[in-house]
Design an enzyme around this catalytic site. Structure first.
Site, PDB file in Angstrom:
ATOM      1  N   ASP A 143       0.823  -1.206   0.000  1.00 18.05           N
ATOM      2  CA  ASP A 143       0.000   0.000   0.000  1.00 18.05           C
ATOM      3  C   ASP A 143       0.859   1.258   0.000  1.00 18.05           C
ATOM      4  O   ASP A 143       2.036   1.234   0.360  1.00 18.05           O
ATOM      5  CB  ASP A 143      -0.959   0.002   1.191  1.00 18.05           C
ATOM      6  N   GLU A 169      -0.639  -1.961   5.217  1.00 17.06           N
ATOM      7  CA  GLU A 169       0.261  -1.921   6.371  1.00 17.06           C
ATOM      8  C   GLU A 169       0.262  -0.541   7.027  1.00 17.06           C
ATOM      9  O   GLU A 169       0.428  -0.417   8.243  1.00 17.06           O
ATOM     10  CB  GLU A 169       1.693  -2.282   5.940  1.00 17.06           C
TER      11      GLU A 169
END
Length: 388
Positions: free
Chosen positions: A80, A138
């Site tokens: 991400d 995350e």
């Protein structure tokens, strides 16, 4: 087999860079990584590797079985991005306004994809099974690790290894540490309900800004006066909002921040003491204060056996002079969830570029050669773990 693996990884380096730069140009925020997840899944599908999508959300998990029985080793990369405007002047600058890979997750993904490809091509001569965990979200709690674990990404896994490309550490180095290596990351939100009024008549109000200012000062004393100096803790206020005209005393104010700790007892202490200070401030100022404390990621605690093993492996790959003991980082990482379930270790791969900026900075970048180093160390660890 390691020599063959290293040769394949070296030959794949250019493809690793291409993949990283594509991902850097096309970032997606936490919990929104649908195109990135499809890109990863398609990579495995094109190879003919068993792959599962939608794991715990947008997670992707691929498995490769060796030609001989053995242990099951998991390797993890996150994918991400962050809500930051990319300010670098490079050809691979983010094409998505206000979103960029400012923490190296694009490099983590490119590294793991090419490592997985090399292991797949060598699978007949390898023992055991290799699980490639591509984790979404995350950067934003509650994160992607926990739901992926609940969805079975660690099923049958004997050990897990992960790395973080580190932009402020010299390229060509590996940093390891037994025990706590990254902190628990908690969040708090505070809303002060005062009584506003005219700026010329403060005696008729309960000034939310003044109350908040006092509260901030008192909260800052918790680490220095309530936490044992031998332990570590951070309390940071990240926002303080009370938007009014210049001659209006604030009726309410909001603030938010983060608490970082390693020791579970210190974590509990900080939450209890913060609540005590907030309640005391409300009583002293005859107002109401809402306090919400949200537990985030647990600390990343490296297992001793796996960490010493990783060090010995890295020594053989890079030479002992390039493998050094790390210091604990107060940043958070949900890799800690994995190691609550199975033994493992999380290490840092030096990736300092010529013009370094810290992680989460608009001009963040890293030395792409670090991806090859990370791939070799992770790959060697995965193969050598079969002999433990």
């Amino acid at each position: 087999m390691k020599d063959q693996l290293f040769e394949k990884l070296t030959n794949a380096y250019e493809e690793m860079v291409i993949t990283r730069r594509y991902l850097h140009m096309n970032p997606e925020l936490s919990f929104q990584e649908e195109k990135t997840a499809k890109y990863i899944a398609d990579f495995y599908a094109d190879l003919g590797v068993e792959v599962r999508t939608g794991v715990g959300g947008n997670g992707v998990v691929a498995r490769v079985k060796g030609g001989r029985p053995g242990k099951t080793v998991a390797l993890r990369a996150d994918f991400d991005a962050l809500p930051i405007q990319d300010q670098k002047d490079v050809p691979y600058k983010s094409t998505v306004p206000g979103v960029m890979h400012a923490c190296g997750h694009d490099g983590h993904t490119a590294t793991l994809l090419q490592l997985a490809k090399a292991i797949f091509e060598l699978r007949e001569g390898l023992a055991g099974e290799y699980v490639f965990i591509h984790q979404h979200a995350e950067e934003y709690s509650p994160g992607g690790a926990k739901p992926m674990i609940e969805d079975g990404c660690l099923d049958g896994v004997d050990a897990i290894f992960g790395t973080h490309l580190w932009s402020l550490t010299k390229a060509g180095t590996i940093e390891y540490l037994t025990g706590p290596v990254m902190a628990a990351a908690d969040r708090f939100d505070i809303t002060i309900h005062g009584s506003g009024g005219h700026g010329a008549a403060p005696h008729q109000t309960k000034d939310a800004i003044v109350i908040g200012a006092g509260l901030i000062v008192n909260l800052q004393q918790l680490v220095s006066r309530r936490v044992n100096p031998i332990d570590s803790a951070v309390l940071s206020i990240g926002s303080f909002i009370a938007d009014n005209a210049f001659n209006v005393i604030a009726d309410s104010a909001k603030m938010g921040g983060t608490v970082r700790t390693f020791n579970p007892k210190v974590r509990d202490l900080m939450e209890i003491e913060m609540k005590r200070v907030v309640d005391g401030t409300a009583i002293a100022n005859d107002c109401t204060i809402d306090f919400e404390y949200t537990r985030g990621y647990p600390p990343v605690v490296n297992h001793e056996t796996e960490t010493e093993f990783l060090k010995s492996v890295a020594d053989t790959v890079l030479g002992a002079e390039n493998v050094v003991e790390s210091t604990p980082q107060m940043g958070g990482e949900d890799f800690g969830y994995y190691m609550e379930k199975v033994p493992g270790t999380f290490f840092f791969t030096g990736a300092k570029p010529a013009d370094p900026y810290p992680h989460h900075h608009p001009k963040f970048d890293f030395d792409e050669n670090a991806m090859l180093i990370a791939a070799k160390v992770l790959g060697a660890a995965a193969l050598d773990y079969q002999e433990k």
